[in-house]
Design a protein around this motif. Structure first.
Motif, short mmCIF file in Angstrom:
data_model
loop_
_atom_site.label_atom_id
_atom_site.label_comp_id
_atom_site.label_asym_id
_atom_site.label_seq_id
_atom_site.Cartn_x
_atom_site.Cartn_y
_atom_site.Cartn_z
N MET A 184 57.19 30.75 17.65
CA MET A 184 57.32 30.31 16.29
C MET A 184 58.58 29.60 15.78
SD MET A 184 54.47 32.58 14.22
CE MET A 184 55.37 34.06 14.32
N ALA A 185 59.55 30.55 16.15
CA ALA A 185 61.06 30.57 15.73
C ALA A 185 61.56 28.99 16.40
CB ALA A 185 61.97 31.42 15.99
N GLU A 190 60.70 20.67 3.18
CA GLU A 190 60.20 19.59 4.04
C GLU A 190 58.66 19.88 4.29
OE1 GLU A 190 61.30 16.64 5.03
OE2 GLU A 190 63.14 17.28 3.95
N PRO A 191 57.78 18.97 3.97
CA PRO A 191 56.42 19.29 4.00
C PRO A 191 55.82 19.78 5.76
CG PRO A 191 56.62 17.24 2.79
CD PRO A 191 57.90 17.78 3.43
N ASN A 192 56.53 19.02 6.61
CA ASN A 192 56.36 19.49 8.11
C ASN A 192 56.66 20.89 8.22
OD1 ASN A 192 54.90 16.87 8.33
ND2 ASN A 192 56.85 16.04 9.43
N LEU A 193 57.73 21.38 7.96
CA LEU A 193 58.13 22.69 7.93
C LEU A 193 57.29 23.61 7.24
CD1 LEU A 193 60.05 24.64 9.39
CD2 LEU A 193 61.43 24.61 7.34
N ARG A 194 56.70 23.34 6.24
CA ARG A 194 55.53 24.18 5.46
C ARG A 194 54.58 24.16 6.19
NH1 ARG A 194 56.22 22.67 -0.95
NH2 ARG A 194 58.43 23.27 -1.10
N ILE A 195 54.08 23.12 7.04
CA ILE A 195 53.03 23.33 7.93
C ILE A 195 53.15 24.41 8.83
CG2 ILE A 195 51.54 22.08 9.58
CD1 ILE A 195 51.95 19.75 7.86
N HIS A 196 54.48 24.49 9.37
CA HIS A 196 54.63 25.21 10.58
C HIS A 196 54.51 26.68 10.13
CE1 HIS A 196 55.25 22.14 13.41
NE2 HIS A 196 56.03 21.34 12.69
N ILE A 197 55.24 26.77 8.66
CA ILE A 197 55.20 28.14 8.26
C ILE A 197 53.97 28.65 7.96
CG2 ILE A 197 55.82 29.56 6.15
CD1 ILE A 197 58.52 27.62 6.18
N ALA A 198 53.04 28.06 7.62
CA ALA A 198 51.59 28.37 7.38
C ALA A 198 50.93 28.49 8.70
CB ALA A 198 50.75 27.37 6.67
N GLY A 241 52.40 29.81 11.23
CA GLY A 241 53.11 30.78 11.88
C GLY A 241 52.58 32.18 10.89
N ALA A 242 52.15 31.88 9.80
CA ALA A 242 51.69 33.02 8.91
C ALA A 242 50.32 33.25 9.36
CB ALA A 242 51.56 32.67 7.07
N PHE A 243 49.36 32.25 9.68
CA PHE A 243 48.05 32.58 10.20
C PHE A 243 48.18 33.12 11.77
CE2 PHE A 243 44.58 30.95 13.08
CZ PHE A 243 43.29 31.38 12.21
N VAL A 244 48.94 32.68 12.58
CA VAL A 244 49.20 33.35 14.01
C VAL A 244 49.76 35.04 13.69
CG1 VAL A 244 50.57 33.25 15.97
CG2 VAL A 244 49.63 31.07 15.12
N SER A 245 50.59 35.05 12.71
CA SER A 245 50.96 36.42 12.38
C SER A 245 49.79 37.30 12.15
CB SER A 245 52.19 36.61 11.48
OG SER A 245 53.30 35.75 12.15
N ALA A 246 48.99 36.83 11.10
CA ALA A 246 47.83 37.67 10.77
C ALA A 246 46.86 37.83 12.05
CB ALA A 246 47.16 36.87 9.71
N LEU A 292 55.58 17.67 21.55
CA LEU A 292 55.51 18.33 22.69
C LEU A 292 55.53 19.81 22.77
CD1 LEU A 292 55.56 18.08 25.95
CD2 LEU A 292 57.84 18.02 25.84
N TYR A 293 56.44 20.29 21.87
CA TYR A 293 56.69 21.79 21.81
C TYR A 293 55.41 22.17 21.08
CZ TYR A 293 59.24 26.07 21.30
OH TYR A 293 59.49 27.45 21.33
N ALA A 294 55.02 21.70 20.25
CA ALA A 294 53.90 21.96 19.50
C ALA A 294 52.56 22.30 20.23
CB ALA A 294 53.56 21.13 18.15
N CYS A 295 52.34 21.44 20.95
CA CYS A 295 51.20 21.32 22.07
C CYS A 295 51.45 22.60 23.04
CB CYS A 295 51.24 20.20 23.01
SG CYS A 295 50.56 18.56 22.02
N ALA A 296 52.64 22.80 23.54
CA ALA A 296 53.16 24.04 24.31
C ALA A 296 52.78 25.19 23.46
CB ALA A 296 54.61 23.90 24.86
N ALA A 297 53.02 25.18 22.37
CA ALA A 297 52.91 26.45 21.61
C ALA A 297 51.38 26.98 21.49
CB ALA A 297 53.41 26.39 20.16
N VAL A 298 50.60 25.75 21.23
CA VAL A 298 49.12 25.94 21.13
C VAL A 298 48.61 26.35 22.51
CG1 VAL A 298 46.74 24.74 21.20
CG2 VAL A 298 48.81 24.34 19.34
N VAL A 299 49.14 25.89 23.52
CA VAL A 299 48.58 26.34 24.94
C VAL A 299 48.89 27.89 25.08
CG1 VAL A 299 48.87 26.26 27.25
CG2 VAL A 299 48.42 24.11 25.98
N ILE A 300 50.28 28.31 24.75
CA ILE A 300 50.81 29.67 24.75
C ILE A 300 49.71 30.51 24.02
CG2 ILE A 300 52.51 31.18 24.21
CD1 ILE A 300 54.51 28.72 25.06
N GLY A 301 49.57 29.95 22.57
CA GLY A 301 48.80 30.80 21.74
C GLY A 301 47.22 31.17 22.34
#
Length: 125
Positions: free
Chosen positions: A67-68, A33-41, A43-48, A108-117
């Protein structure tokens, strides 16, 4: 209600292996799924960035949980969308609402994830 022997919920190694195999298949499907691939990418960026900025253990725990959670929610959203598509091919307002609600939960969760980040990374800049 009578349960036949095959309906009983007993723990067996074979049943457990099947459960893990089905879950693994689900993850394989999700990775297409393309949207999950965006989240994986992302996540890789945030991990780096986490390695670059030497996050603490608690910060890593928070990042990993976020991320999970994001990826799990995206998979649930995809499952809802696929189920709705399976049930009806024609446009139905309630089907559209179900898909929009699931997508809204992801947003909603993505926005919260950005704020946490931002809370974690801005002080390190």
């Amino acid at each position: 209600m009578r349960l036949d022997s095959k309906d009983k919920r007993t723990l067996s190694v074979g049943r457990l292996k099947s459960s893990f195999r089905f879950a693994g298949n689900g993850l394989k499907w999700a990775c297409l799924e393309p949207n999950l691939r965006i989240h994986i990418a992302a996540g890789a960026f945030v991990s780096a960035a986490g390695f670059i900025f030497s996050l603490t253990r608690i910060e890593w725990c928070i990042i990993i949980l976020v991320m999970a959670g994001m990826m799990a929610l995206e998979i649930v959203n995809t499952a809802i969308e696929k189920t709705v598509d399976l049930v009806t091919e024609e446009y139905k307002p309630l089907a559209g609402m179900a898909k929009d609600l699931a997508a809204g939960a992801v947003l909603l969760y993505a926005c919260a994830a950005v704020v946490i980040g931002l809370f974690i990374f801005i002080p390190k800049l």
